[in-house]
Design a protein around this motif. Structure first.
Motif, short mmCIF file in Angstrom:
data_model
loop_
_atom_site.label_atom_id
_atom_site.label_comp_id
_atom_site.label_asym_id
_atom_site.label_seq_id
_atom_site.Cartn_x
_atom_site.Cartn_y
_atom_site.Cartn_z
N SER A 1 3.55 -0.72 -0.58
CA SER A 1 2.89 -1.35 0.57
C SER A 1 1.52 -0.71 0.78
CB SER A 1 3.73 -1.14 1.84
OG SER A 1 3.75 0.24 2.19
N ALA A 2 0.67 -1.41 1.51
CA ALA A 2 -0.67 -0.88 1.82
C ALA A 2 -0.55 0.44 2.58
CB ALA A 2 -1.46 -1.90 2.62
N SER A 3 0.41 0.52 3.49
CA SER A 3 0.55 1.76 4.28
C SER A 3 1.02 2.92 3.42
CB SER A 3 1.48 1.54 5.48
OG SER A 3 2.77 1.17 5.03
N LEU A 4 1.88 2.66 2.45
CA LEU A 4 2.33 3.73 1.56
C LEU A 4 1.18 4.19 0.66
CD1 LEU A 4 4.43 5.64 0.49
CD2 LEU A 4 5.32 3.80 -0.95
N LEU A 5 0.39 3.25 0.15
CA LEU A 5 -0.77 3.62 -0.67
C LEU A 5 -1.77 4.44 0.14
CD1 LEU A 5 -1.42 0.40 -2.80
CD2 LEU A 5 -0.29 2.52 -3.50
N LYS A 6 -1.92 4.12 1.41
CA LYS A 6 -2.82 4.88 2.28
C LYS A 6 -2.29 6.31 2.47
CE LYS A 6 -6.09 5.61 5.39
NZ LYS A 6 -6.40 7.03 5.20
N ALA A 7 -0.98 6.43 2.71
CA ALA A 7 -0.38 7.75 2.89
C ALA A 7 -0.50 8.58 1.61
CB ALA A 7 1.09 7.62 3.30
N LEU A 8 -0.26 7.96 0.46
CA LEU A 8 -0.41 8.65 -0.81
C LEU A 8 -1.86 9.08 -1.01
CD1 LEU A 8 1.81 6.44 -3.17
CD2 LEU A 8 2.24 8.83 -2.54
N SER A 9 -2.79 8.20 -0.65
CA SER A 9 -4.21 8.51 -0.77
C SER A 9 -4.56 9.76 0.02
CB SER A 9 -5.07 7.33 -0.27
OG SER A 9 -4.92 6.21 -1.09
N ASP A 10 -4.07 9.85 1.25
CA ASP A 10 -4.36 11.01 2.08
C ASP A 10 -3.88 12.30 1.42
OD1 ASP A 10 -5.47 9.28 3.94
OD2 ASP A 10 -3.72 9.31 5.28
N GLU A 11 -2.69 12.27 0.82
CA GLU A 11 -2.16 13.45 0.15
C GLU A 11 -3.01 13.82 -1.08
OE1 GLU A 11 2.11 13.72 -0.50
OE2 GLU A 11 2.39 12.12 0.98
N ILE A 12 -3.39 12.80 -1.84
CA ILE A 12 -4.20 13.02 -3.05
C ILE A 12 -5.55 13.62 -2.67
CG2 ILE A 12 -5.41 11.83 -4.92
CD1 ILE A 12 -2.91 9.83 -4.83
N LEU A 13 -6.17 13.09 -1.62
CA LEU A 13 -7.49 13.58 -1.21
C LEU A 13 -7.42 14.98 -0.62
CD1 LEU A 13 -8.93 10.21 0.07
CD2 LEU A 13 -9.52 11.42 -2.05
N THR A 14 -6.31 15.32 0.00
CA THR A 14 -6.10 16.69 0.48
C THR A 14 -6.05 17.65 -0.70
OG1 THR A 14 -4.98 15.97 2.49
CG2 THR A 14 -4.50 18.21 1.75
N ARG A 15 -5.38 17.23 -1.77
CA ARG A 15 -5.34 18.05 -3.00
C ARG A 15 -6.72 18.17 -3.63
NH1 ARG A 15 0.16 17.86 -6.18
NH2 ARG A 15 1.56 17.67 -4.41
N LEU A 16 -7.47 17.06 -3.59
CA LEU A 16 -8.82 17.04 -4.15
C LEU A 16 -9.71 18.06 -3.43
CD1 LEU A 16 -11.19 15.87 -5.83
CD2 LEU A 16 -11.39 14.10 -4.09
N GLU A 17 -9.71 18.03 -2.10
CA GLU A 17 -10.61 18.91 -1.36
C GLU A 17 -10.17 20.37 -1.42
OE1 GLU A 17 -10.96 17.06 2.46
OE2 GLU A 17 -8.90 17.48 3.00
N ALA A 18 -8.96 20.63 -1.90
CA ALA A 18 -8.50 22.01 -2.07
C ALA A 18 -8.96 22.60 -3.41
CB ALA A 18 -6.97 22.06 -1.99
N GLN A 19 -9.48 21.77 -4.29
CA GLN A 19 -9.95 22.24 -5.60
C GLN A 19 -11.15 23.19 -5.42
OE1 GLN A 19 -8.72 21.56 -8.77
NE2 GLN A 19 -7.04 20.65 -7.64
N PRO A 20 -11.10 24.37 -6.03
CA PRO A 20 -12.24 25.29 -5.90
C PRO A 20 -13.57 24.65 -6.33
CG PRO A 20 -10.35 26.42 -6.85
CD PRO A 20 -9.98 24.96 -6.78
N ALA A 21 -13.57 23.88 -7.39
CA ALA A 21 -14.82 23.25 -7.87
C ALA A 21 -15.35 22.25 -6.84
CB ALA A 21 -14.60 22.57 -9.22
N PHE A 22 -14.45 21.58 -6.13
CA PHE A 22 -14.88 20.65 -5.08
C PHE A 22 -15.47 21.44 -3.91
CE2 PHE A 22 -14.39 18.27 -1.17
CZ PHE A 22 -14.90 17.03 -1.51
N LYS A 23 -14.80 22.50 -3.51
CA LYS A 23 -15.28 23.32 -2.39
C LYS A 23 -16.68 23.87 -2.65
CE LYS A 23 -10.80 24.95 -0.74
NZ LYS A 23 -9.94 26.14 -0.56
N GLU A 24 -16.92 24.28 -3.89
CA GLU A 24 -18.22 24.88 -4.24
C GLU A 24 -19.32 23.85 -4.46
OE1 GLU A 24 -17.47 27.31 -7.67
OE2 GLU A 24 -15.85 28.39 -6.64
#
Length: 178
Positions: free
Chosen positions: A20-43
């Motif tokens: 569902s669209a809502s499940l894809l949105k929830a998954l997206s939020d988790e994926i993007l949280t992992r993305l912003e935790a990447q040291p290379a992203f932070k720097e």
């Protein structure tokens, strides 16, 4: 090769219909949280992102959030290539190719200053191979991003055992999913 890629695209499209669209949105939020935790992203100071289509990892609010702290660059489809433009805010987005909102900001050509590139795809494998939609836009862009950390982001069902590859395919440095 073409047939294998076409079949994999079909398989992933079929899999997406189960969410569902809502499940894809929830998954997206988790994926993007992992993305912003990447040291290379932070720097990173200059980040290439993409304005998502409805069936991709949802990046709209993520772009807005990070544009206040980092230089955000977004692609714009021009003919058969991707031009890059500065993201300056939602008010400067206009509908572009494929119904994707595209920035109207200043043209960006200083590719070597991009520290981190977030790359969409239809499928990825854990070796870093990427399967796109088949138009070749990112195949033409990725060689210009030699110094950027390239992160493929996707939903868990888009990670497959093996993506069929060709000699010109450029590997992702990391794959981020849930």
């Amino acid at each position: 090769m073409k047939e294998r890629k076409k079949e994999l695209r079909k398989q992933i499209a079929s899999e997406k219909t189960k969410y569902s669209a809502s499940l894809l949105k929830a998954l997206s939020d988790e994926i993007l949280t992992r993305l912003e935790a990447q040291p290379a992203f932070k720097e990173a100071q200059t980040i290439l992102l993409y304005h998502s289509m409805k069936d991709e990892v949802h990046t709209h609010s993520f772009i807005e959030k990070w544009s206040k702290r980092k230089t955000i660059i977004l692609p714009v489809v021009v003919g058969d290539v991707l031009e890059l433009r500065h993201y300056t805010g939602t008010e400067d987005l206009k509908p572009g190719a494929y119904g994707i909102a595209e920035p109207t900001g200043e043209l960006f050509t200083d590719y070597e200053t991009i520290d981190f590139a977030v790359i969409p795809g239809v499928a990825f494998d854990l070796s870093g191979h990427r399967l796109g939609h088949g138009k070749g836009y990112y195949d033409k862009l990725l060689p210009k991003l030699a110094t950027a950390v390239k992160a493929g982001i996707c939903f868990p069902f888009q990670v497959v055992e093996e993506v069929p590859t060709e000699p010109f395919d450029i590997l992702m440095d990391i794959i981020i999913t849930k």
